[in-house]
Scaffold this motif. Structure first.
Motif, PDB file in Angstrom:
ATOM      1  N   LEU A 181       0.858  -1.184   0.000  1.00 17.18           N
ATOM      2  CA  LEU A 181       0.000   0.000   0.000  1.00 17.18           C
ATOM      3  C   LEU A 181       0.894   1.233   0.000  1.00 17.18           C
ATOM      4  CD1 LEU A 181      -2.760   1.410   0.329  1.00 17.18           C
ATOM      5  CD2 LEU A 181      -2.525   1.081   2.804  1.00 17.18           C
ATOM      6  N   PHE A 222     -12.633  -5.561   7.454  1.00 17.93           N
ATOM      7  CA  PHE A 222     -11.203  -5.797   7.307  1.00 17.93           C
ATOM      8  C   PHE A 222     -10.512  -5.804   8.664  1.00 17.93           C
ATOM      9  CE2 PHE A 222     -11.789  -3.772   2.950  1.00 17.93           C
ATOM     10  CZ  PHE A 222     -11.768  -4.995   2.292  1.00 17.93           C
ATOM     11  N   TRP A 232      -6.075  -3.402  11.693  1.00 18.22           N
ATOM     12  CA  TRP A 232      -5.884  -1.966  11.719  1.00 18.22           C
ATOM     13  C   TRP A 232      -6.544  -1.345  12.946  1.00 18.22           C
ATOM     14  CZ3 TRP A 232     -10.280   1.162  11.606  1.00 18.22           C
ATOM     15  CH2 TRP A 232     -11.470   0.508  11.278  1.00 18.22           C
ATOM     16  N   ILE A 258      -1.406   0.119  11.776  1.00 16.52           N
ATOM     17  CA  ILE A 258      -1.475  -1.271  11.311  1.00 16.52           C
ATOM     18  C   ILE A 258      -1.084  -2.204  12.457  1.00 16.52           C
ATOM     19  CG2 ILE A 258      -0.732  -2.911   9.560  1.00 16.52           C
ATOM     20  CD1 ILE A 258      -2.124  -0.415   8.443  1.00 16.52           C
ATOM     21  N   ASP A 270      -5.818  -8.552   7.230  1.00 19.89           N
ATOM     22  CA  ASP A 270      -5.981  -7.922   5.920  1.00 19.89           C
ATOM     23  C   ASP A 270      -5.003  -6.760   5.739  1.00 19.89           C
ATOM     24  OD1 ASP A 270      -8.199  -9.578   5.136  1.00 19.89           O
ATOM     25  OD2 ASP A 270      -9.435  -8.420   6.524  1.00 19.89           O
ATOM     26  N   PHE A 271      -4.671  -6.078   6.825  1.00 20.76           N
ATOM     27  CA  PHE A 271      -3.629  -5.054   6.851  1.00 20.76           C
ATOM     28  C   PHE A 271      -2.517  -5.576   7.749  1.00 20.76           C
ATOM     29  CE2 PHE A 271      -7.254  -2.565   5.600  1.00 20.76           C
ATOM     30  CZ  PHE A 271      -6.773  -1.466   4.904  1.00 20.76           C
ATOM     31  N   LYS A 330       3.568  -1.099   4.363  1.00 18.73           N
ATOM     32  CA  LYS A 330       2.192  -1.443   4.721  1.00 18.73           C
ATOM     33  C   LYS A 330       1.646  -2.397   3.665  1.00 18.73           C
ATOM     34  CE  LYS A 330       1.993   2.901   4.742  1.00 18.73           C
ATOM     35  NZ  LYS A 330       3.390   3.212   5.140  1.00 18.73           N
ATOM     36  N   VAL A 354      -1.370  -5.230   2.242  1.00 12.05           N
ATOM     37  CA  VAL A 354      -2.807  -5.524   2.293  1.00 12.05           C
ATOM     38  C   VAL A 354      -3.132  -6.695   1.386  1.00 12.05           C
ATOM     39  CG1 VAL A 354      -3.413  -3.117   2.785  1.00 12.05           C
ATOM     40  CG2 VAL A 354      -3.408  -3.917   0.411  1.00 12.05           C
ATOM     41  N   VAL A 412      -8.779  -5.781   0.002  1.00 15.64           N
ATOM     42  CA  VAL A 412      -8.642  -4.363   0.349  1.00 15.64           C
ATOM     43  C   VAL A 412      -8.436  -3.542  -0.917  1.00 15.64           C
ATOM     44  CG1 VAL A 412      -7.215  -2.661   1.544  1.00 15.64           C
ATOM     45  CG2 VAL A 412      -7.742  -4.852   2.642  1.00 15.64           C
TER      46      VAL A 412
END
Length: 201
Positions: free
Chosen positions: A19, A91, A94, A117, A158-159, A169, A171, A175
């Motif tokens: 990301l 998600f 986070w 995160i 997911d993160f 970062k 994902v 996402v």
């Protein structure tokens, strides 16, 4: 409040994305009132500030879009619409921290939070990257392709971020799909198997 991780099968490095930002120099960019170390700690959910962190306009457009990047590498500042998107899709991995965003005139812009995160994977294994030649105006230079870690070290979030102290970062594909369908601006997703670096480890 964010969301905790739930273990799931590893999807493959072509389905995990870095990301990042699209490199748009015209986008609103903020200056955070923290040190570089504090910015990493905030992004990695290892620090919760006692009060909202000030984010002042420093360059680019006068008004921000859904995602604000800063003069520091790690932080992602997100609008309430992004937070709602994350919650709607359920998600994981986070959380949020408070920020106070100011526009070019120093006026408050409500409706933003810092994205932290909480998900993790193991350390990056750069030794698995493949050396690839790239033709440049000045000649042929190598790059190293691929961003890898032990799949078993991924906690299923997911993160997530690598365990070592870096700002990457990561994902899952869901996402990326959700962001693209919602037309979230000022973000870029790079598949880990296509990630390229110019430095040798």
């Amino acid at each position: 409040m964010g969301s905790k991780s739930i273990s799931k099968p590893f999807p493959g490095f072509d389905k995990i994305f870095l990301l990042g930002e699209p490199g748009n120099s015209r986008a609103f960019r903020g200056d955070m009132d923290v040190t570089s170390d504090e910015a990493f700690a905030l992004t990695r959910a290892e620090m919760q500030p006692p009060h909202p962190i000030t984010v002042k306009w420093t360059m680019g457009r006068a008004q921000p879009v859904e995602v604000i990047r800063t003069t520091l590498v790690a932080p992602f500042i997100v609008a309430d619409s992004v937070v709602q998107l994350l919650r709607t899709h359920g998600f994981t991995g986070w959380s949020l921290y408070g920020v106070s965003v100011q526009d070019k005139q120093g006026q408050m812009i409500p409706g933003y939070s810092g994205l932290a995160i909480t998900g993790r994977c193991g350390n990056i294994d750069w030794s698995q990257s493949i050396e690839v030649p790239r033709i440049r105006p000045a000649g042929i230079f190598p790059v190293w392709k691929g961003f890898f870690f032990d799949p078993a070290s991924w906690d299923g979030s997911d993160f997530f971020m690598p365990a070592e102290y870096v700002g990457y970062k990561l994902v899952v594909e869901a996402v990326k799909t959700a962001f693209e369908r919602a037309k979230i601006r000022n973000v870029r997703f790079t598949p880990l198997d296509q990630f390229e670096r110019s430095w040798r480890v």
